[in-house]
Design an enzyme around this catalytic site. Sequence first.
Site, mmCIF file in Angstrom:
data_model
loop_
_atom_site.group_PDB
_atom_site.id
_atom_site.type_symbol
_atom_site.label_atom_id
_atom_site.label_comp_id
_atom_site.label_asym_id
_atom_site.label_seq_id
_atom_site.Cartn_x
_atom_site.Cartn_y
_atom_site.Cartn_z
ATOM 1 N N LYS A 180 43.588 52.739 28.816
ATOM 2 C CA LYS A 180 42.163 52.762 29.217
ATOM 3 C C LYS A 180 41.910 51.582 30.145
ATOM 4 O O LYS A 180 41.769 50.445 29.723
ATOM 5 C CB LYS A 180 41.214 52.655 28.007
ATOM 6 C CG LYS A 180 39.809 53.074 28.408
ATOM 7 C CD LYS A 180 38.683 52.251 27.864
ATOM 8 C CE LYS A 180 38.404 50.918 28.386
ATOM 9 N NZ LYS A 180 37.616 50.832 29.635
ATOM 10 N N GLU A 183 36.371 50.273 33.345
ATOM 11 C CA GLU A 183 35.588 51.408 33.852
ATOM 12 C C GLU A 183 35.218 51.270 35.326
ATOM 13 O O GLU A 183 34.979 52.253 36.007
ATOM 14 C CB GLU A 183 34.323 51.611 32.994
ATOM 15 C CG GLU A 183 33.476 50.368 32.767
ATOM 16 C CD GLU A 183 33.902 49.571 31.533
ATOM 17 O OE1 GLU A 183 35.121 49.399 31.311
ATOM 18 O OE2 GLU A 183 33.004 49.103 30.813
ATOM 19 N N GLY A 233 41.800 40.939 28.592
ATOM 20 C CA GLY A 233 40.382 40.850 28.931
ATOM 21 C C GLY A 233 39.782 39.576 28.372
ATOM 22 O O GLY A 233 40.493 38.589 28.134
ATOM 23 N N GLY A 234 38.487 39.598 28.133
ATOM 24 C CA GLY A 234 37.779 38.392 27.713
ATOM 25 C C GLY A 234 37.936 38.081 26.221
ATOM 26 O O GLY A 234 38.279 38.953 25.423
ATOM 27 N N THR A 237 35.643 40.148 23.693
ATOM 28 C CA THR A 237 36.164 41.510 23.465
ATOM 29 C C THR A 237 37.462 41.446 22.671
ATOM 30 O O THR A 237 37.700 42.275 21.790
ATOM 31 C CB THR A 237 36.426 42.228 24.809
ATOM 32 O OG1 THR A 237 35.345 41.981 25.690
ATOM 33 C CG2 THR A 237 36.590 43.709 24.619
ATOM 34 N N GLY A 238 38.298 40.462 22.985
ATOM 35 C CA GLY A 238 39.573 40.329 22.279
ATOM 36 C C GLY A 238 39.374 40.150 20.785
ATOM 37 O O GLY A 238 40.070 40.767 19.962
ATOM 38 N N GLU A 255 45.873 39.264 25.601
ATOM 39 C CA GLU A 255 45.957 38.362 26.770
ATOM 40 C C GLU A 255 44.523 38.067 27.174
ATOM 41 O O GLU A 255 43.846 38.924 27.745
ATOM 42 C CB GLU A 255 46.691 39.060 27.929
ATOM 43 C CG GLU A 255 48.150 39.307 27.688
ATOM 44 C CD GLU A 255 48.972 38.035 27.749
ATOM 45 O OE1 GLU A 255 48.504 37.031 28.296
ATOM 46 O OE2 GLU A 255 50.087 38.052 27.205
ATOM 47 N N CYS A 289 42.663 34.926 35.580
ATOM 48 C CA CYS A 289 42.613 34.328 34.235
ATOM 49 C C CYS A 289 43.162 32.901 34.241
ATOM 50 O O CYS A 289 42.709 32.046 33.489
ATOM 51 C CB CYS A 289 43.408 35.190 33.269
ATOM 52 S SG CYS A 289 45.080 35.532 33.846
ATOM 53 N N GLU A 389 34.758 29.538 30.266
ATOM 54 C CA GLU A 389 35.424 30.209 31.382
ATOM 55 C C GLU A 389 34.336 30.870 32.231
ATOM 56 O O GLU A 389 33.786 31.892 31.868
ATOM 57 C CB GLU A 389 36.400 31.282 30.867
ATOM 58 C CG GLU A 389 37.163 31.947 31.988
ATOM 59 C CD GLU A 389 37.882 33.231 31.572
ATOM 60 O OE1 GLU A 389 37.306 34.035 30.837
ATOM 61 O OE2 GLU A 389 39.029 33.420 32.007
HETATM 62 N N1 LIG Z 1 45.505 36.418 30.008
HETATM 63 C C1 LIG Z 1 45.655 37.236 31.017
HETATM 64 O O1 LIG Z 1 46.767 37.516 31.457
HETATM 65 C C2 LIG Z 1 44.441 37.853 31.679
HETATM 66 C C3 LIG Z 1 44.617 38.629 32.826
HETATM 67 C C4 LIG Z 1 43.509 39.180 33.452
HETATM 68 C C5 LIG Z 1 42.229 38.957 32.941
HETATM 69 N N2 LIG Z 1 42.072 38.202 31.832
HETATM 70 C C6 LIG Z 1 40.721 37.932 31.319
HETATM 71 O O2 LIG Z 1 39.895 39.092 31.410
HETATM 72 C C7 LIG Z 1 38.530 38.729 31.515
HETATM 73 C C8 LIG Z 1 37.858 39.489 32.641
HETATM 74 O O3 LIG Z 1 38.013 40.849 32.458
HETATM 75 P P1 LIG Z 1 36.836 41.814 31.927
HETATM 76 O O4 LIG Z 1 35.496 41.253 32.279
HETATM 77 O O5 LIG Z 1 37.181 43.194 32.346
HETATM 78 O O6 LIG Z 1 37.031 41.697 30.361
HETATM 79 P P2 LIG Z 1 36.337 42.512 29.208
HETATM 80 O O7 LIG Z 1 36.798 41.913 27.939
HETATM 81 O O8 LIG Z 1 34.864 42.638 29.421
HETATM 82 O O9 LIG Z 1 36.893 43.996 29.385
HETATM 83 C C9 LIG Z 1 38.273 44.264 29.368
HETATM 84 C C10 LIG Z 1 38.508 45.697 28.945
HETATM 85 O O10 LIG Z 1 38.065 45.857 27.601
HETATM 86 C C11 LIG Z 1 37.260 47.029 27.503
HETATM 87 N N3 LIG Z 1 36.364 46.869 26.351
HETATM 88 C C12 LIG Z 1 35.174 46.240 26.295
HETATM 89 N N4 LIG Z 1 34.675 46.303 25.030
HETATM 90 C C13 LIG Z 1 35.581 46.984 24.276
HETATM 91 C C14 LIG Z 1 35.648 47.368 22.901
HETATM 92 N N5 LIG Z 1 34.682 47.062 22.022
HETATM 93 N N6 LIG Z 1 36.736 48.047 22.478
HETATM 94 C C15 LIG Z 1 37.732 48.347 23.329
HETATM 95 N N7 LIG Z 1 37.714 48.021 24.642
HETATM 96 C C16 LIG Z 1 36.657 47.332 25.105
HETATM 97 C C17 LIG Z 1 36.592 47.110 28.861
HETATM 98 O O11 LIG Z 1 36.073 48.393 29.088
HETATM 99 C C18 LIG Z 1 37.754 46.751 29.766
HETATM 100 O O12 LIG Z 1 38.591 47.858 29.958
HETATM 101 C C19 LIG Z 1 38.548 37.227 31.773
HETATM 102 O O13 LIG Z 1 38.216 36.562 30.589
HETATM 103 C C20 LIG Z 1 40.002 36.955 32.174
HETATM 104 O O14 LIG Z 1 40.416 35.629 31.952
HETATM 105 C C21 LIG Z 1 43.144 37.658 31.188
HETATM 106 C C1 LIG Z 2 47.944 37.321 34.945
HETATM 107 N N1 LIG Z 2 47.479 37.198 36.320
HETATM 108 C C2 LIG Z 2 47.641 35.812 36.762
HETATM 109 C C3 LIG Z 2 48.268 38.055 37.186
HETATM 110 C C4 LIG Z 2 46.115 37.653 36.466
HETATM 111 C C5 LIG Z 2 45.109 37.007 35.667
HETATM 112 O O1 LIG Z 2 43.924 37.285 35.802
#
Ligand SMILES: NC(=O)c1ccc[n+]([C@@H]2O[C@H](COP(=O)([O-])OP(=O)(O)OC[C@H]3O[C@@H](n4cnc5c(N)ncnc54)[C@H](O)[C@@H]3O)[C@@H](O)[C@H]2O)c1
Ligand SMILES: C[N+](C)(C)CC=O
Length: 497
Positions: A180, A183, A233-234, A237-238, A255, A289, A389
């Site tokens: 997934k 969106e 993701g964030g 949410t994580g 992650e 990230c 962040e």
């Molecule tokens: N550590 C890494 O490698 C890495 C890489 C890229 C991004 N990120 C992090 O991602 C974040 C930005 O991305 P974002 O705004 O899309 O994050 P987000 O957490 O808002 O969303 C990520 C995903 O989770 C889904 N989601 C949201 N609520 C959910 C739920 N209750 N159950 C299941 N899925 C759900 C979203 O639809 C989306 O697909 C930043 O915090 C960034 O640091 C981390």
């Molecule tokens: C993991 N990386 C660095 C590719 C993307 C992070 O948002």
Amino acid sequence: MSQTENTVATQFIDGAWVPSSNGQTRTIHCPADGTEVGVVAEGTRDDTLAAIAAARRAFDEGSWADTPAAERGDLLLRLGDHILAHKDEFARAEALDTGKRLVEAEGDMEDIAACFRYFGKLAGQNPGRLVDAGDPRVVSRVVNEPVGVCGMITPWNFPLLQAAWKIAPAIAAGCTFVLKPAELTPHTAILTMKALDELGLPAGVGNLVLGSGAEVGAPLSEHPDVDLISFTGGLVTGKRIAAAAAGTLKKTALELGGKNPNVVFADADYEAALDNALNAAFTDSGLVCSAGTRLIVHESIAERFVDDLVERAGHIVMGGPFDEKAETGPLISAEHRDKVTDYVKRGVETGARLRVGGHWGGEEHQDGYFYAPTVLDRCDRTNPAVVEEGFGPVITVETFSTEAEAIATANDTEYGLAGAVWSSDAGTCQRVSRALLHGTVWINDYHPYLPQAEWGGFKNSGIGRELGPTGLGEYVEHKHIYENTEPAVTGWFTDRR
Ligand SMILES: NC(=O)c1ccc[n+]([C@@H]2O[C@H](COP(=O)([O-])OP(=O)(O)OC[C@H]3O[C@@H](n4cnc5c(N)ncnc54)[C@H](O)[C@@H]3O)[C@@H](O)[C@H]2O)c1
Ligand SMILES: C[N+](C)(C)CC=O
């Protein structure tokens, strides 16, 4: 979202392209100028349940996991080739969905192909091991089995790259999956599933559902038929996903975000450190990230370094994906820009000094969600702009006088994803890199990552690792098979027959 004819078949479930079960669609707009990019299915919980059932059947039926690993690896190699051969199409789709510059999207496609190739070659390289049981009658071995059905949830900033880091090891290990993507950025996931379908991925092995996290994503973390949930993701949410996954005690890989220190000592190569301080924080509009948004610079060079940084940041050119003069792009949405605006405002209200930026893009960018590269100095460690962040093009500046203070400052964060140290002294670089509590540390560089090297975070930046052999290990269960080649009566219980 809108209700249209039930014909937008952009979800891939059990080997077929299907629309949303309720006919809803979502129109994707480019965040750089609002142009319409495409219309995709807006899936439902029922769609996700159907995809999980398909992935479960495909796994339990057994032939996918039993495919020789070399064949699964070959599929990944061919997928890598396909992405390079269609790099323009993939990069264009990624640039339009995210608003990032085409040149950055092209770089992402190279990295994605490298990831598929790496795991393609790794497939089957670790067949397990024989164990010395200390008994010549016993053959004892530990074998690797695929985990099973994997749920994959990915963010919008590197849409296909983050999906590739999950899809590649899952296929290499013999798992089945439901992806997934975010969106707002579905198009490269659709292209990838089309490619996998053409390349011969069996029905049900890879499934794609599209839509919101709450509706379409949530069932993946809750469902008992999903064996592993891998999320990027964030932090908020994580935590939600980890809590939902606890109900069925599935394997969970997270992650998450970062608040990444970029530590510059007085003896660093000045021009390289300055240039990379910009690169660390403003590449990809800071939507990385691991962005080095927390500049921690030695007090003896801080004034000159920050003046130069501010001067250069003020000249960074913003623009859309296909603007060849552009050096950085937009944020993803109006809500995201509001969040960054509020984050900077709170930073300034709490004592930081705004040196440059702190505003939206100019008149020529009013149809997009641009935010100017921003520098806040005179920050202390408790300032919300230092703690949170911000996920935007914003650098906060802190200073230090001793190495110990630099390390303590860099580690004073709930996150632990990545960071860098800049110095011409090898000892300083080694000591500081070992002392930083972050999953990746760059010495005299910023941003490179390699498919061969593990990626992931300490502390609140996540659980588990992607990439490298450990990244494959997330998709593997270890099984000990103990074979007694000379079965015998134990004599433990008396035979009273
Ligand atoms: N550590 C890494 O490698 C890495 C890489 C890229 C991004 N990120 C992090 O991602 C974040 C930005 O991305 P974002 O705004 O899309 O994050 P987000 O957490 O808002 O969303 C990520 C995903 O989770 C889904 N989601 C949201 N609520 C959910 C739920 N209750 N159950 C299941 N899925 C759900 C979203 O639809 C989306 O697909 C930043 O915090 C960034 O640091 C981390
Ligand atoms: C993991 N990386 C660095 C590719 C993307 C992070 O948002």
